[in-house]
Design a protein around this motif. Structure first.
Motif, mmCIF file in Angstrom:
data_model
loop_
_atom_site.group_PDB
_atom_site.id
_atom_site.type_symbol
_atom_site.label_atom_id
_atom_site.label_comp_id
_atom_site.label_asym_id
_atom_site.label_seq_id
_atom_site.Cartn_x
_atom_site.Cartn_y
_atom_site.Cartn_z
ATOM 1 N N VAL A 101 0.841 -1.200 0.000
ATOM 2 C CA VAL A 101 0.000 0.000 0.000
ATOM 3 C C VAL A 101 0.878 1.251 0.000
ATOM 4 C CG1 VAL A 101 -1.754 1.283 1.295
ATOM 5 C CG2 VAL A 101 -1.878 -1.207 1.164
ATOM 6 N N LEU A 102 1.900 1.248 0.838
ATOM 7 C CA LEU A 102 2.822 2.382 0.895
ATOM 8 C C LEU A 102 3.683 2.462 -0.364
ATOM 9 C CD1 LEU A 102 4.000 4.756 2.479
ATOM 10 C CD2 LEU A 102 5.541 3.143 3.594
ATOM 11 N N THR A 103 4.104 1.322 -0.870
ATOM 12 C CA THR A 103 4.972 1.304 -2.055
ATOM 13 C C THR A 103 4.267 1.856 -3.283
ATOM 14 O OG1 THR A 103 6.175 -0.598 -1.193
ATOM 15 C CG2 THR A 103 6.368 -0.183 -3.545
ATOM 16 N N ARG A 104 3.029 1.468 -3.493
ATOM 17 C CA ARG A 104 2.323 1.984 -4.672
ATOM 18 C C ARG A 104 2.020 3.472 -4.533
ATOM 19 N NH1 ARG A 104 -3.365 -1.303 -4.099
ATOM 20 N NH2 ARG A 104 -4.178 -0.064 -2.392
ATOM 21 N N TYR A 105 1.742 3.935 -3.315
ATOM 22 C CA TYR A 105 1.570 5.370 -3.111
ATOM 23 C C TYR A 105 2.863 6.111 -3.434
ATOM 24 C CZ TYR A 105 1.985 9.749 -0.663
ATOM 25 O OH TYR A 105 2.279 11.052 -0.371
ATOM 26 N N ARG A 106 3.983 5.592 -2.923
ATOM 27 C CA ARG A 106 5.278 6.241 -3.167
ATOM 28 C C ARG A 106 5.599 6.296 -4.659
ATOM 29 N NH1 ARG A 106 10.071 4.091 0.138
ATOM 30 N NH2 ARG A 106 10.898 6.060 -0.589
ATOM 31 N N PHE B 125 -5.729 7.943 -1.250
ATOM 32 C CA PHE B 125 -6.927 7.790 -0.424
ATOM 33 C C PHE B 125 -6.934 6.427 0.268
ATOM 34 C CE2 PHE B 125 -11.342 6.638 0.347
ATOM 35 C CZ PHE B 125 -11.751 7.734 1.091
ATOM 36 N N ASP B 126 -6.536 5.390 -0.447
ATOM 37 C CA ASP B 126 -6.452 4.057 0.145
ATOM 38 C C ASP B 126 -5.454 4.037 1.296
ATOM 39 O OD1 ASP B 126 -6.932 1.220 0.329
ATOM 40 O OD2 ASP B 126 -5.044 0.904 -0.735
ATOM 41 N N LEU B 127 -4.292 4.659 1.083
ATOM 42 C CA LEU B 127 -3.281 4.732 2.134
ATOM 43 C C LEU B 127 -3.817 5.494 3.346
ATOM 44 C CD1 LEU B 127 -0.301 4.247 3.011
ATOM 45 C CD2 LEU B 127 0.188 6.487 2.026
ATOM 46 N N GLY B 128 -4.438 6.634 3.098
ATOM 47 C CA GLY B 128 -4.968 7.443 4.197
ATOM 48 C C GLY B 128 -6.059 6.749 4.981
ATOM 49 N N SER B 129 -6.910 6.019 4.280
ATOM 50 C CA SER B 129 -7.983 5.316 4.992
ATOM 51 C C SER B 129 -7.425 4.169 5.824
ATOM 52 C CB SER B 129 -9.043 4.816 4.017
ATOM 53 O OG SER B 129 -8.502 3.866 3.141
ATOM 54 N N LYS C 214 -5.344 16.044 6.974
ATOM 55 C CA LYS C 214 -4.100 15.421 6.507
ATOM 56 C C LYS C 214 -4.339 14.695 5.186
ATOM 57 C CE LYS C 214 -0.332 12.557 8.074
ATOM 58 N NZ LYS C 214 0.270 11.912 9.217
ATOM 59 N N GLN C 215 -5.457 14.026 5.094
ATOM 60 C CA GLN C 215 -5.802 13.318 3.863
ATOM 61 C C GLN C 215 -5.890 14.293 2.688
ATOM 62 O OE1 GLN C 215 -5.917 10.187 3.358
ATOM 63 N NE2 GLN C 215 -7.495 9.626 1.928
ATOM 64 N N LEU C 216 -6.530 15.437 2.896
ATOM 65 C CA LEU C 216 -6.641 16.431 1.828
ATOM 66 C C LEU C 216 -5.286 16.978 1.416
ATOM 67 C CD1 LEU C 216 -9.854 18.383 2.861
ATOM 68 C CD2 LEU C 216 -9.558 16.818 0.933
ATOM 69 N N TRP C 217 -4.403 17.223 2.390
ATOM 70 C CA TRP C 217 -3.075 17.731 2.067
ATOM 71 C C TRP C 217 -2.314 16.728 1.195
ATOM 72 C CZ3 TRP C 217 -0.076 21.301 0.841
ATOM 73 C CH2 TRP C 217 1.309 21.167 0.881
#
Length: 112
Positions: A5-10, A61-65, A73-76
Protein backbone atom coordinates in the motif's frame (compact mmCIF):
# COMPACT_ATOMS: atom_id res chain seq x y z
CA UNK A 1 -0.91 -2.10 6.89
CA UNK A 2 0.86 -3.90 4.07
CA UNK A 3 4.06 -2.56 2.57
CA UNK A 4 2.51 -2.73 -0.93
CA UNK A 5 0.00 0.00 0.00
CA UNK A 6 2.82 2.38 0.89
CA UNK A 7 4.97 1.30 -2.06
CA UNK A 8 2.32 1.98 -4.67
CA UNK A 9 1.57 5.37 -3.11
CA UNK A 10 5.28 6.24 -3.17
CA UNK A 11 5.64 5.19 -6.81
CA UNK A 12 2.70 7.30 -7.95
CA UNK A 13 3.83 10.25 -5.83
CA UNK A 14 7.19 10.25 -7.61
CA UNK A 15 5.66 9.74 -11.05
CA UNK A 16 3.07 12.52 -10.67
CA UNK A 17 5.70 14.79 -9.11
CA UNK A 18 8.11 14.31 -11.99
CA UNK A 19 5.37 14.79 -14.57
CA UNK A 20 4.21 17.98 -12.88
CA UNK A 21 7.75 19.41 -12.85
CA UNK A 22 8.11 18.48 -16.54
CA UNK A 23 4.77 20.13 -17.26
CA UNK A 24 5.88 23.33 -15.55
CA UNK A 25 9.13 23.34 -17.51
CA UNK A 26 7.17 22.72 -20.71
CA UNK A 27 4.85 25.63 -19.95
CA UNK A 28 7.83 27.90 -19.36
CA UNK A 29 9.28 26.77 -22.66
CA UNK A 30 5.96 27.24 -24.44
CA UNK A 31 4.89 30.63 -23.08
CA UNK A 32 8.01 32.36 -21.78
CA UNK A 33 10.61 31.11 -24.25
CA UNK A 34 8.42 30.40 -27.27
CA UNK A 35 10.18 27.10 -28.02
CA UNK A 36 9.08 25.08 -31.02
CA UNK A 37 7.65 21.73 -30.01
CA UNK A 38 6.90 22.83 -26.45
CA UNK A 39 3.17 22.84 -27.20
CA UNK A 40 3.21 19.18 -28.22
CA UNK A 41 5.38 18.29 -25.23
CA UNK A 42 3.05 20.01 -22.76
CA UNK A 43 0.02 18.37 -24.34
CA UNK A 44 1.46 14.86 -23.91
CA UNK A 45 2.78 15.49 -20.41
CA UNK A 46 -0.44 17.16 -19.22
CA UNK A 47 -2.55 14.21 -20.41
CA UNK A 48 -0.20 11.71 -18.75
CA UNK A 49 -0.12 13.72 -15.52
CA UNK A 50 -3.90 14.09 -15.50
CA UNK A 51 -4.60 10.38 -15.83
CA UNK A 52 -1.86 9.30 -13.45
CA UNK A 53 -2.97 11.91 -10.91
CA UNK A 54 -6.34 10.15 -10.76
CA UNK A 55 -4.53 6.88 -9.97
CA UNK A 56 -2.44 8.79 -7.39
CA UNK A 57 -5.66 10.02 -5.75
CA UNK A 58 -6.99 6.47 -5.47
CA UNK A 59 -3.74 5.14 -3.98
CA UNK A 60 -3.32 8.10 -1.60
CA UNK A 61 -6.93 7.79 -0.42
CA UNK A 62 -6.45 4.06 0.14
CA UNK A 63 -3.28 4.73 2.13
CA UNK A 64 -4.97 7.44 4.20
CA UNK A 65 -7.98 5.32 4.99
CA UNK A 66 -5.80 2.40 6.09
CA UNK A 67 -3.57 4.72 8.15
CA UNK A 68 -6.71 6.33 9.68
CA UNK A 69 -5.65 9.91 8.92
CA UNK A 70 -7.82 12.88 9.82
CA UNK A 71 -9.56 14.62 6.91
CA UNK A 72 -7.16 17.61 6.86
CA UNK A 73 -4.10 15.42 6.51
CA UNK A 74 -5.80 13.32 3.86
CA UNK A 75 -6.64 16.43 1.83
CA UNK A 76 -3.07 17.73 2.07
CA UNK A 77 -1.69 14.43 0.74
CA UNK A 78 -4.28 14.37 -2.05
CA UNK A 79 -3.46 17.93 -3.12
CA UNK A 80 0.31 17.35 -3.04
CA UNK A 81 0.14 16.04 -6.61
CA UNK A 82 -1.02 19.44 -7.85
CA UNK A 83 1.76 21.59 -6.39
CA UNK A 84 5.12 21.31 -8.17
CA UNK A 85 7.69 19.46 -6.00
CA UNK A 86 5.25 19.12 -3.05
CA UNK A 87 4.67 15.44 -3.80
CA UNK A 88 8.34 14.70 -3.14
CA UNK A 89 8.37 16.36 0.29
CA UNK A 90 5.00 14.97 1.38
CA UNK A 91 5.99 11.48 0.24
CA UNK A 92 9.19 11.57 2.32
CA UNK A 93 7.31 12.75 5.40
CA UNK A 94 4.55 10.17 5.00
CA UNK A 95 7.01 7.33 4.35
CA UNK A 96 9.01 8.16 7.46
CA UNK A 97 5.84 8.45 9.53
CA UNK A 98 4.36 5.15 8.36
CA UNK A 99 7.57 3.10 8.40
CA UNK A 100 6.75 1.73 11.86
CA UNK A 101 3.18 0.81 10.88
CA UNK A 102 4.14 -1.21 7.81
CA UNK A 103 4.02 -4.94 8.23
CA UNK A 104 5.80 -7.53 6.15
CA UNK A 105 4.52 -11.05 5.77
CA UNK A 106 6.34 -13.57 7.92
CA UNK A 107 9.35 -15.14 6.21
CA UNK A 108 8.39 -18.39 4.57
CA UNK A 109 4.69 -17.64 4.89
CA UNK A 110 2.62 -18.79 1.94
CA UNK A 111 -0.29 -16.73 0.73
CA UNK A 112 -3.52 -18.61 0.24
Amino acid sequence: MKRSVLTRYRALAYITGVLLVLLCLGMIGKYALGLDGAADFTKVVSIAHGWLYVVYLVFAFDLGSKAKWPVGKQLWVLLAGTIPTAAFFVERKISAELAAKVTDPAPGAVKA
